[in-house]
Design a protein around this motif. Structure first.
Motif, PDB file in Angstrom:
ATOM      1  N   ARG A  88       0.833  -1.251  -0.003  1.00  0.00           N
ATOM      2  CA  ARG A  88      -0.041  -0.020  -0.180  1.00  0.00           C
ATOM      3  C   ARG A  88       0.862   1.382   0.096  1.00  0.00           C
ATOM      4  NH1 ARG A  88      -4.909   1.262   4.081  1.00  0.00           N
ATOM      5  NH2 ARG A  88      -3.157   0.362   5.596  1.00  0.00           N
ATOM      6  N   ASP A  89       1.934   1.300   0.780  1.00  0.00           N
ATOM      7  CA  ASP A  89       2.772   2.254   0.755  1.00  0.00           C
ATOM      8  C   ASP A  89       3.480   2.916  -0.551  1.00  0.00           C
ATOM      9  OD1 ASP A  89       4.229   4.438   2.447  1.00  0.00           O
ATOM     10  OD2 ASP A  89       6.023   3.280   2.050  1.00  0.00           O
ATOM     11  N   GLU A  90       3.760   1.730  -1.478  1.00  0.00           N
ATOM     12  CA  GLU A  90       4.143   2.050  -2.655  1.00  0.00           C
ATOM     13  C   GLU A  90       3.545   2.754  -3.646  1.00  0.00           C
ATOM     14  OE1 GLU A  90       5.320  -1.318  -4.762  1.00  0.00           O
ATOM     15  OE2 GLU A  90       5.826  -2.511  -3.243  1.00  0.00           O
ATOM     16  N   TYR A  91       2.040   2.867  -3.111  1.00  0.00           N
ATOM     17  CA  TYR A  91       1.140   3.594  -4.023  1.00  0.00           C
ATOM     18  C   TYR A  91       0.660   4.868  -3.300  1.00  0.00           C
ATOM     19  CZ  TYR A  91       1.300  -0.768  -6.945  1.00  0.00           C
ATOM     20  OH  TYR A  91       1.675  -1.421  -7.724  1.00  0.00           O
ATOM     21  N   GLU A 145      -6.573  14.331   8.525  1.00  0.00           N
ATOM     22  CA  GLU A 145      -7.956  13.829   8.935  1.00  0.00           C
ATOM     23  C   GLU A 145      -7.795  12.395   8.558  1.00  0.00           C
ATOM     24  OE1 GLU A 145     -10.366  15.920   6.304  1.00  0.00           O
ATOM     25  OE2 GLU A 145     -10.530  17.911   7.699  1.00  0.00           O
ATOM     26  N   ARG A 146      -6.610  11.645   8.096  1.00  0.00           N
ATOM     27  CA  ARG A 146      -6.281  10.654   7.789  1.00  0.00           C
ATOM     28  C   ARG A 146      -6.862   9.886   6.434  1.00  0.00           C
ATOM     29  NH1 ARG A 146      -3.674   7.834  11.823  1.00  0.00           N
ATOM     30  NH2 ARG A 146      -4.254   5.779  10.842  1.00  0.00           N
ATOM     31  N   THR A 147      -6.956  11.107   5.411  1.00  0.00           N
ATOM     32  CA  THR A 147      -7.577  10.571   4.063  1.00  0.00           C
ATOM     33  C   THR A 147      -6.054  10.090   3.552  1.00  0.00           C
ATOM     34  OG1 THR A 147      -9.314  11.954   3.966  1.00  0.00           O
ATOM     35  CG2 THR A 147      -8.424  11.398   2.073  1.00  0.00           C
ATOM     36  N   VAL A 148      -6.188   9.020   3.090  1.00  0.00           N
ATOM     37  CA  VAL A 148      -4.864   8.428   2.292  1.00  0.00           C
ATOM     38  C   VAL A 148      -5.025   8.864   0.943  1.00  0.00           C
ATOM     39  CG1 VAL A 148      -3.726   6.393   1.529  1.00  0.00           C
ATOM     40  CG2 VAL A 148      -5.044   6.463   3.686  1.00  0.00           C
ATOM     41  N   ILE A 149      -4.161   9.780   0.131  1.00  0.00           N
ATOM     42  CA  ILE A 149      -4.075  10.202  -1.151  1.00  0.00           C
ATOM     43  C   ILE A 149      -3.259   9.223  -1.879  1.00  0.00           C
ATOM     44  CG2 ILE A 149      -3.506  11.935  -2.640  1.00  0.00           C
ATOM     45  CD1 ILE A 149      -5.488  12.885  -0.327  1.00  0.00           C
ATOM     46  N   LEU A 150      -4.117   8.542  -3.246  1.00  0.00           N
ATOM     47  CA  LEU A 150      -3.210   7.475  -3.743  1.00  0.00           C
ATOM     48  C   LEU A 150      -2.412   8.254  -4.893  1.00  0.00           C
ATOM     49  CD1 LEU A 150      -5.969   4.986  -4.037  1.00  0.00           C
ATOM     50  CD2 LEU A 150      -4.062   4.647  -2.661  1.00  0.00           C
ATOM     51  N   ASP A 151      -1.315   7.597  -5.284  1.00  0.00           N
ATOM     52  CA  ASP A 151      -0.584   8.134  -6.400  1.00  0.00           C
ATOM     53  C   ASP A 151      -1.181   7.468  -7.772  1.00  0.00           C
ATOM     54  OD1 ASP A 151       1.323   8.537  -8.420  1.00  0.00           O
ATOM     55  OD2 ASP A 151       3.036   8.369  -6.866  1.00  0.00           O
ATOM     56  N   GLY A 152      -1.951   8.459  -8.339  1.00  0.00           N
ATOM     57  CA  GLY A 152      -2.894   7.878  -9.638  1.00  0.00           C
ATOM     58  C   GLY A 152      -1.633   7.549 -10.656  1.00  0.00           C
ATOM     59  N   ASN A 153      -0.607   8.233 -11.040  1.00  0.00           N
ATOM     60  CA  ASN A 153       0.338   7.961 -11.907  1.00  0.00           C
ATOM     61  C   ASN A 153       0.966   6.576 -11.693  1.00  0.00           C
ATOM     62  OD1 ASN A 153       2.196   8.555 -14.353  1.00  0.00           O
ATOM     63  ND2 ASN A 153       3.721   8.392 -12.786  1.00  0.00           N
ATOM     64  N   ARG A 154       1.171   5.927 -10.319  1.00  0.00           N
ATOM     65  CA  ARG A 154       1.799   4.814 -10.195  1.00  0.00           C
ATOM     66  C   ARG A 154       0.743   3.600 -10.271  1.00  0.00           C
ATOM     67  NH1 ARG A 154       5.899   3.143  -6.450  1.00  0.00           N
ATOM     68  NH2 ARG A 154       6.893   4.957  -7.074  1.00  0.00           N
ATOM     69  N   ILE A 155      -0.447   3.855 -10.021  1.00  0.00           N
ATOM     70  CA  ILE A 155      -1.468   2.933  -9.928  1.00  0.00           C
ATOM     71  C   ILE A 155      -1.631   2.638 -11.564  1.00  0.00           C
ATOM     72  CG2 ILE A 155      -3.993   2.427  -9.807  1.00  0.00           C
ATOM     73  CD1 ILE A 155      -3.651   3.991  -7.184  1.00  0.00           C
ATOM     74  N   LEU A 156      -1.888   3.798 -12.423  1.00  0.00           N
ATOM     75  CA  LEU A 156      -2.127   3.539 -13.688  1.00  0.00           C
ATOM     76  C   LEU A 156      -1.085   3.042 -14.830  1.00  0.00           C
ATOM     77  CD1 LEU A 156      -4.114   6.885 -14.368  1.00  0.00           C
ATOM     78  CD2 LEU A 156      -4.961   4.662 -14.836  1.00  0.00           C
ATOM     79  N   ASN A 157       0.227   2.902 -14.071  1.00  0.00           N
ATOM     80  CA  ASN A 157       1.270   2.499 -14.890  1.00  0.00           C
ATOM     81  C   ASN A 157       2.137   1.306 -14.161  1.00  0.00           C
ATOM     82  OD1 ASN A 157       1.965   4.393 -17.259  1.00  0.00           O
ATOM     83  ND2 ASN A 157       1.329   5.619 -15.271  1.00  0.00           N
ATOM     84  N   ASP A 158       1.620   0.770 -13.149  1.00  0.00           N
ATOM     85  CA  ASP A 158       2.403  -0.326 -12.527  1.00  0.00           C
ATOM     86  C   ASP A 158       1.779  -1.614 -13.258  1.00  0.00           C
ATOM     87  OD1 ASP A 158       2.811  -2.797 -10.638  1.00  0.00           O
ATOM     88  OD2 ASP A 158       3.769  -0.975  -9.671  1.00  0.00           O
TER      89      ASP A 158
END
Length: 205
Positions: A173-176, A183-196
């Motif tokens: 999870r930490d990779e993305y 407020e503990r909202t986890v912001i995902l890395d869209g670029n990493r998710i789309l290209n992994d």
């Protein structure tokens, strides 16, 4: 016999005053609009000011994110990666794929694969409900859907409010992870998710 008054001489004319009156007349004519037209102009000005304000905030380091729930936790992804959201319906399972690939949906004639990040991140399962939505993410080369338990909405987050990470967020999870808010909202890395390549399922393979 009535005597016609003589015209004033050129020396008696106040040309500055004449120019001022002509300019005032032009200004008055330009402002003569109907009430409907005035409302339209004011509405357009208000919309332009609001859009300029949003652009100014974003330019000053804010992130505009779509916020959603995954396994009772708040997640977000930048709107620049989000194409649209839609209900999860008419899901067609896709055999011989990883467990986190839920299947395929038809979005206005386009076949889109749906990924369950809860399974990919090894988060607790909730099961599918009527509240489930699909967040369709995309870039120039890839488009697929992310299953969300519920869509919370779009919001602006100041860039300085995003922390790099938390000690409890480790492993895959930490990779993305782009960051996390106070407020503990986890912001995902869209670029990493789309290209992994571990997430992308190539139909030709």
């Amino acid at each position: 016999m009535t005597k016609t008054p003589s015209a004033p001489s050129a020396k008696g004319l106040d040309w500055d005053e004449i120019h001022r009156r002509l300019e005032a007349a032009r200004e008055a004519l330009s402002q003569e609009v109907t009430p409907e037209e005035e409302k339209r102009i004011l509405k357009a000005r208000a919309a332009a000011l609001a859009q300029d304000s949003l652009h100014e905030e974003t330019a000053e380091g804010h992130l505009e994110i779509l916020e959603f729930l995954l396994a009772y936790e708040r997640y977000g992804i930048e709107m620049s990666w989000v194409r649209e959201t839609c209900p999860l319906k008419d899901l067609t399972p896709l055999p011989c794929t990883p467990t986190f690939v839920l299947g395929l949906i038809n979005v206005r004639g386009e076949i889109v694969s749906v990924i369950d990040l809860k399974k990919f991140f090894d988060l607790p399962e909730k099961g599918l409900t009527d509240l489930n939505k699909v967040v369709i993410v995309h870039d120039d080369e890839m488009t697929f859907g992310i299953l969300a338990d519920e869509i919370l909405g779009v919001r602006l987050i100041p860039g300085d409010a995003i922390q790099p990470s938390l000690p409890t967020l480790t492993g895959i999870r930490d990779e993305y992870l782009k960051g996390i808010t106070g407020e503990r909202t986890v912001i995902l890395d869209g670029n990493r998710i789309l290209n992994d390549r571990r997430i992308i399922v190539d139909d030709e393979e």
